[in-house]
Write a protein that holds these residues in place. Structure first.
Motif, PDB file in Angstrom:
ATOM      1  N   LEU A  85       0.810  -1.220   0.000  1.00  0.00           N
ATOM      2  CA  LEU A  85       0.000   0.000   0.000  1.00  0.00           C
ATOM      3  C   LEU A  85       0.842   1.267   0.000  1.00  0.00           C
ATOM      4  CD1 LEU A  85      -3.076   0.903   0.424  1.00  0.00           C
ATOM      5  CD2 LEU A  85      -2.496   1.077   2.827  1.00  0.00           C
ATOM      6  N   HIS A  92       6.505  -1.918  -5.593  1.00  0.00           N
ATOM      7  CA  HIS A  92       5.064  -2.113  -5.404  1.00  0.00           C
ATOM      8  C   HIS A  92       4.533  -3.208  -6.331  1.00  0.00           C
ATOM      9  CE1 HIS A  92       1.055  -1.525  -7.140  1.00  0.00           C
ATOM     10  NE2 HIS A  92       0.689  -1.442  -5.871  1.00  0.00           N
ATOM     11  N   ARG A  96       2.561  -6.679  -5.404  1.00  0.00           N
ATOM     12  CA  ARG A  96       1.164  -6.797  -5.849  1.00  0.00           C
ATOM     13  C   ARG A  96       0.967  -8.068  -6.681  1.00  0.00           C
ATOM     14  NH1 ARG A  96      -3.788  -3.025  -6.561  1.00  0.00           N
ATOM     15  NH2 ARG A  96      -4.991  -4.426  -7.838  1.00  0.00           N
ATOM     16  N   GLY A 248      -7.407  -5.205   4.851  1.00  0.00           N
ATOM     17  CA  GLY A 248      -8.385  -6.231   4.489  1.00  0.00           C
ATOM     18  C   GLY A 248      -9.450  -6.474   5.533  1.00  0.00           C
ATOM     19  N   THR A 251     -11.644  -2.102   6.577  1.00  0.00           N
ATOM     20  CA  THR A 251     -12.587  -1.669   5.544  1.00  0.00           C
ATOM     21  C   THR A 251     -13.873  -2.511   5.586  1.00  0.00           C
ATOM     22  OG1 THR A 251     -11.324  -3.128   4.126  1.00  0.00           O
ATOM     23  CG2 THR A 251     -10.924  -0.783   3.873  1.00  0.00           C
ATOM     24  N   ARG A 308      -2.106  11.217  -1.664  1.00  0.00           N
ATOM     25  CA  ARG A 308      -0.951  11.181  -2.573  1.00  0.00           C
ATOM     26  C   ARG A 308      -0.029  12.363  -2.312  1.00  0.00           C
ATOM     27  NH1 ARG A 308      -3.702   7.353  -3.440  1.00  0.00           N
ATOM     28  NH2 ARG A 308      -4.425   6.491  -5.417  1.00  0.00           N
ATOM     29  N   TYR A 330      -7.652  12.757  -3.211  1.00  0.00           N
ATOM     30  CA  TYR A 330      -8.854  12.700  -4.064  1.00  0.00           C
ATOM     31  C   TYR A 330      -9.970  12.167  -3.178  1.00  0.00           C
ATOM     32  CZ  TYR A 330      -8.618   7.585  -4.900  1.00  0.00           C
ATOM     33  OH  TYR A 330      -8.624   6.222  -4.763  1.00  0.00           O
ATOM     34  N   PRO A 374     -15.672   3.306  -4.910  1.00  0.00           N
ATOM     35  CA  PRO A 374     -15.431   2.879  -3.524  1.00  0.00           C
ATOM     36  C   PRO A 374     -14.157   2.054  -3.380  1.00  0.00           C
ATOM     37  CG  PRO A 374     -17.213   1.605  -4.505  1.00  0.00           C
ATOM     38  CD  PRO A 374     -16.891   2.698  -5.470  1.00  0.00           C
ATOM     39  N   PHE A 375     -13.674   1.489  -4.496  1.00  0.00           N
ATOM     40  CA  PHE A 375     -12.441   0.696  -4.438  1.00  0.00           C
ATOM     41  C   PHE A 375     -11.308   1.371  -5.198  1.00  0.00           C
ATOM     42  CE2 PHE A 375     -15.954  -2.264  -3.793  1.00  0.00           C
ATOM     43  CZ  PHE A 375     -15.562  -2.877  -2.608  1.00  0.00           C
ATOM     44  N   GLY A 376     -11.405   2.674  -5.391  1.00  0.00           N
ATOM     45  CA  GLY A 376     -10.383   3.370  -6.168  1.00  0.00           C
ATOM     46  C   GLY A 376     -10.511   2.979  -7.627  1.00  0.00           C
ATOM     47  N   ARG A 380      -3.836   0.564  -9.484  1.00  0.00           N
ATOM     48  CA  ARG A 380      -3.722   0.383  -8.036  1.00  0.00           C
ATOM     49  C   ARG A 380      -5.075   0.395  -7.346  1.00  0.00           C
ATOM     50  NH1 ARG A 380       1.795   2.523  -5.387  1.00  0.00           N
ATOM     51  NH2 ARG A 380       0.773   1.534  -3.612  1.00  0.00           N
ATOM     52  N   CYS A 382      -8.240  -1.287  -5.464  1.00  0.00           N
ATOM     53  CA  CYS A 382      -8.193  -2.227  -4.335  1.00  0.00           C
ATOM     54  C   CYS A 382      -7.968  -3.659  -4.803  1.00  0.00           C
ATOM     55  CB  CYS A 382      -9.512  -2.144  -3.571  1.00  0.00           C
ATOM     56  SG  CYS A 382      -9.588  -3.311  -2.223  1.00  0.00           S
TER      57      CYS A 382
HETATM   58  C1  HEM Z   1     -15.238  -3.067   1.618  1.00  0.00           C
HETATM   59  C2  HEM Z   1     -14.027  -3.377   1.511  1.00  0.00           C
HETATM   60  C3  HEM Z   1     -12.927  -2.513   0.934  1.00  0.00           C
HETATM   61  C4  HEM Z   1     -12.922  -1.207   0.491  1.00  0.00           C
HETATM   62  C5  HEM Z   1     -14.075  -0.234   0.477  1.00  0.00           C
HETATM   63  C6  HEM Z   1     -11.576  -0.924   0.022  1.00  0.00           C
HETATM   64  C7  HEM Z   1     -11.175   0.288  -0.541  1.00  0.00           C
HETATM   65  C8  HEM Z   1      -9.927   0.506  -1.115  1.00  0.00           C
HETATM   66  C9  HEM Z   1      -9.553   1.686  -1.852  1.00  0.00           C
HETATM   67  C10 HEM Z   1     -10.448   2.895  -2.124  1.00  0.00           C
HETATM   68  C11 HEM Z   1      -8.266   1.534  -2.261  1.00  0.00           C
HETATM   69  C12 HEM Z   1      -7.444   2.518  -3.105  1.00  0.00           C
HETATM   70  C13 HEM Z   1      -6.913   3.630  -2.252  1.00  0.00           C
HETATM   71  C14 HEM Z   1      -6.196   4.717  -3.024  1.00  0.00           C
HETATM   72  O1  HEM Z   1      -6.391   4.898  -4.239  1.00  0.00           O
HETATM   73  O2  HEM Z   1      -5.433   5.443  -2.375  1.00  0.00           O
HETATM   74  C15 HEM Z   1      -7.812   0.253  -1.754  1.00  0.00           C
HETATM   75  C16 HEM Z   1      -6.556  -0.269  -1.927  1.00  0.00           C
HETATM   76  C17 HEM Z   1      -6.117  -1.436  -1.352  1.00  0.00           C
HETATM   77  N1  HEM Z   1      -6.898  -2.377  -0.686  1.00  0.00           N
HETATM   78 FE1  HEM Z   1      -8.865  -2.243  -0.324  1.00  0.00          FE
HETATM   79  N2  HEM Z   1     -10.806  -2.042   0.214  1.00  0.00           N
HETATM   80  C18 HEM Z   1     -11.595  -3.033   0.744  1.00  0.00           C
HETATM   81  C19 HEM Z   1     -11.226  -4.320   1.035  1.00  0.00           C
HETATM   82  C20 HEM Z   1      -9.955  -4.803   0.949  1.00  0.00           C
HETATM   83  C21 HEM Z   1      -9.565  -6.163   1.236  1.00  0.00           C
HETATM   84  C22 HEM Z   1     -10.537  -7.266   1.660  1.00  0.00           C
HETATM   85  C23 HEM Z   1      -8.202  -6.227   1.069  1.00  0.00           C
HETATM   86  C24 HEM Z   1      -7.270  -7.398   1.236  1.00  0.00           C
HETATM   87  C25 HEM Z   1      -7.645  -8.632   1.417  1.00  0.00           C
HETATM   88  C26 HEM Z   1      -7.751  -4.916   0.648  1.00  0.00           C
HETATM   89  C27 HEM Z   1      -6.448  -4.555   0.387  1.00  0.00           C
HETATM   90  C28 HEM Z   1      -6.083  -3.393  -0.259  1.00  0.00           C
HETATM   91  C29 HEM Z   1      -4.706  -3.113  -0.670  1.00  0.00           C
HETATM   92  C30 HEM Z   1      -3.482  -3.976  -0.394  1.00  0.00           C
HETATM   93  C31 HEM Z   1      -4.736  -1.890  -1.372  1.00  0.00           C
HETATM   94  C32 HEM Z   1      -3.556  -1.186  -2.031  1.00  0.00           C
HETATM   95  C33 HEM Z   1      -3.405  -1.680  -3.449  1.00  0.00           C
HETATM   96  C34 HEM Z   1      -2.253  -1.065  -4.193  1.00  0.00           C
HETATM   97  O3  HEM Z   1      -1.838   0.044  -3.852  1.00  0.00           O
HETATM   98  O4  HEM Z   1      -1.783  -1.698  -5.150  1.00  0.00           O
HETATM   99  N3  HEM Z   1      -8.849  -4.079   0.582  1.00  0.00           N
HETATM  100  N4  HEM Z   1      -8.867  -0.357  -1.072  1.00  0.00           N
END
Ligand code: HEM
Length: 438
Positions: A85, A92, A96, A248, A251, A308, A330, A374-376, A380, A382
């Protein structure tokens, strides 16, 4: 461009919103409404730029993403060290790539049975008529699930031991006085971090020993096994494990808790969802379940902001320039509540997701890409997006089929900006079994 929006009238409105909501979300909404999709936070020692809306989000996540880096020196990077992250570039991408296979949508069905089992285990401790806090219960479920799926560890007996250290770690990375004063003294964390590290190192050592003794099957390697097989040293494995453990579960905890908070505030939706779940064929979920999850993620995105550092001068809107070295956020929250995109943006209306695409204001138009993030997004986005959504679907369906939920404090819940957007003071709910033992 000079600090856009810090005129005295806006300043007064910002202060009023802060005092009314006791959270920075109100002030952010005021700035968005009065200044627009690009503004700077007008605080004495903290002036990050905030952007929102589909165009800006696309720029940060996709088209001009190379102009941004993830972290420099903040508590998140301090805690997660070289976690996926908080690293950039090849480092990275390497981490990943190692972790993606175990979270690939094709792998997810093998976690379903375990997710239900861990949910049942937590809810089996509830007594009829007891008031539980779904923020706490959701965290137990989410922790058990992530530990089991990614590290092959059944953490049930470890929960009492790891609970406090995990909450301390989350508290450490939540916004606080350190934002204004980077060297703000922060005692009381070290011993908890040490115990969390010891816990993770022990899991790694146990797995290495099992591998030597050929006790583990490598046919379906989990995330931990992928990291070990890549010959990462223990320290770097620890960084990825802690990252996945926090990202993980915190969230998913917030998402589960907000779903129950919103259902508690909208009993008619809850009743309809329960009826549709009861009527659905075994193993199938009614469309309303996904709509409720999506609408919850829109209103209360657990990660409400992306953080960022600008590495190369970047321009937004009409020539509004941000210099390199500046901090930029953002805002997912503001994008999801932009009245130019969403009809009645502050209302809970799961049916807005009924047609497979999110309706833009005005008939017949689809929402622009990047209006719902919601997941970006981009490379990169989520890594656990599919996992998190499947988990929410299974856990919520199981709990609603097995229990009646009566909200205790539905109108007193407010969003708190911690590491995630959390419902505070908690989601207190009276639970009664729907399958009384005869
Ligand atoms: C409802 C559940 C979740 C939400 C809403 C969520 C949301 C997000 C968002 C918005 C980002 C991007 C952040 C950015 O652009 O700065 C992100 C990245 C990430 N999330 Fe999630 N997430 C969730 C669940 C999970 C789960 C279950 C895992 C792992 C098992 C996880 C692991 C990660 C990781 C490692 C990143 C960074 C990815 C990277 O930079 O390559 N997240 N998440």
């Amino acid at each position: 461009m000079k600090n856009p929006g810090a005129d005295p009238e806006t300043g007064r409105e910002v202060l009023k919103a802060f005092l009314a909501e006791k959270s920075p979300l109100g002030p952010l909404r005021v700035m968005a409404a009065r200044v627009g999709r690009f503004f700077q936070v007008p605080l004495p020692f903290f002036n990050p730029y905030i952007v929102f809306g589909p165009e800006a989000v696309r720029k940060v996540l996709v088209t001009e993403r190379k102009k941004f880096i993830w972290r420099n020196q903040d508590p998140v990077a301090e805690l997660l060290r070289r976690g996926v992250l908080v690293t950039d570039g090849e480092e990275h991408d390497h981490y990943r790539k190692l972790m993606e296979p175990s979270l690939h949508p094709g792998q997810l069905p093998r976690y379903a049975e375990m997710m239900l089992r861990q949910t049942d285990r937590v809810s089996a401790a509830w007594k009829d008529g007891q008031t539980v806090d779904m923020l706490v219960e959701g965290r137990k479920i989410a922790l058990l699930i992530v530990m089991d799926a990614l590290f092959g560890v059944d953490a049930w007996d470890d929960l009492p031991k790891v609970w406090k250290p995990i909450l301390k770690a989350i508290d450490y990375i939540s916004p606080g006085a350190w934002i204004l004063w980077r060297n703000f003294p922060r005692p009381g964390y070290k011993k908890h971090f040490a115990s969390l590290d010891a816990y993770l190192y022990k899991i790694i050592a146990t797995r290495r020993a099992q591998n030597l003794a050929h006790e583990t099957s490598r046919l379906k390697p989990d995330l931990l096994q992928h990291l070990i097989d890549a010959n990462l040293p223990d320290e770097r494995i620890r960084d990825q494990m802690l990252t996945m453990l926090i990202a993980g579960h915190d969230t998913s905890t917030a998402l589960l808790a907000w779903i129950f908070a919103l259902l508690g505030q909208h009993p008619a939706v809850q009743a309809r969802l329960v009826a549709e779940l009861d009527a659905a064929p075994e193993g199938e979920h009614p469309p309303l379940l996904d709509q409720v999850i999506k609408e919850t993620l829109r209103l209360y995105p657990p990660i409400h902001i992306g953080n960022r550092i600008v590495a190369e001068t970047v321009t937004f809107g009409e020539g509004q320039t941000i210099p390199s070295g500046a901090r930029l956020f953002y805002s997912i929250y503001l994008t999801h509540r932009d009245p130019a995109i969403w009809e009645n943006p502050d209302s809970f209306r799961p049916e807005r997701f009924a047609h497979g695409r999110t309706p833009l204001k005005g008939a017949g138009q689809a929402t622009p890409p990047m209006a719902y993030v919601p997941f970006g997004g981009g490379p990169r986005a989520c890594i656990g997006a599919a996992f998190g959504q499947m988990e929410a679907r299974l856990v919520v369906a199981r709990l609603l089929k097995n229990f009646d939920f009566q909200p205790v404090n539905p109108q007193k819940i407010y969003p708190h900006m911690g590491a995630t957007l959390e419902p505070r003071p908690g989601v207190f709910t009276l639970v009664t079994s729907r399958n009384p033992k005869s």
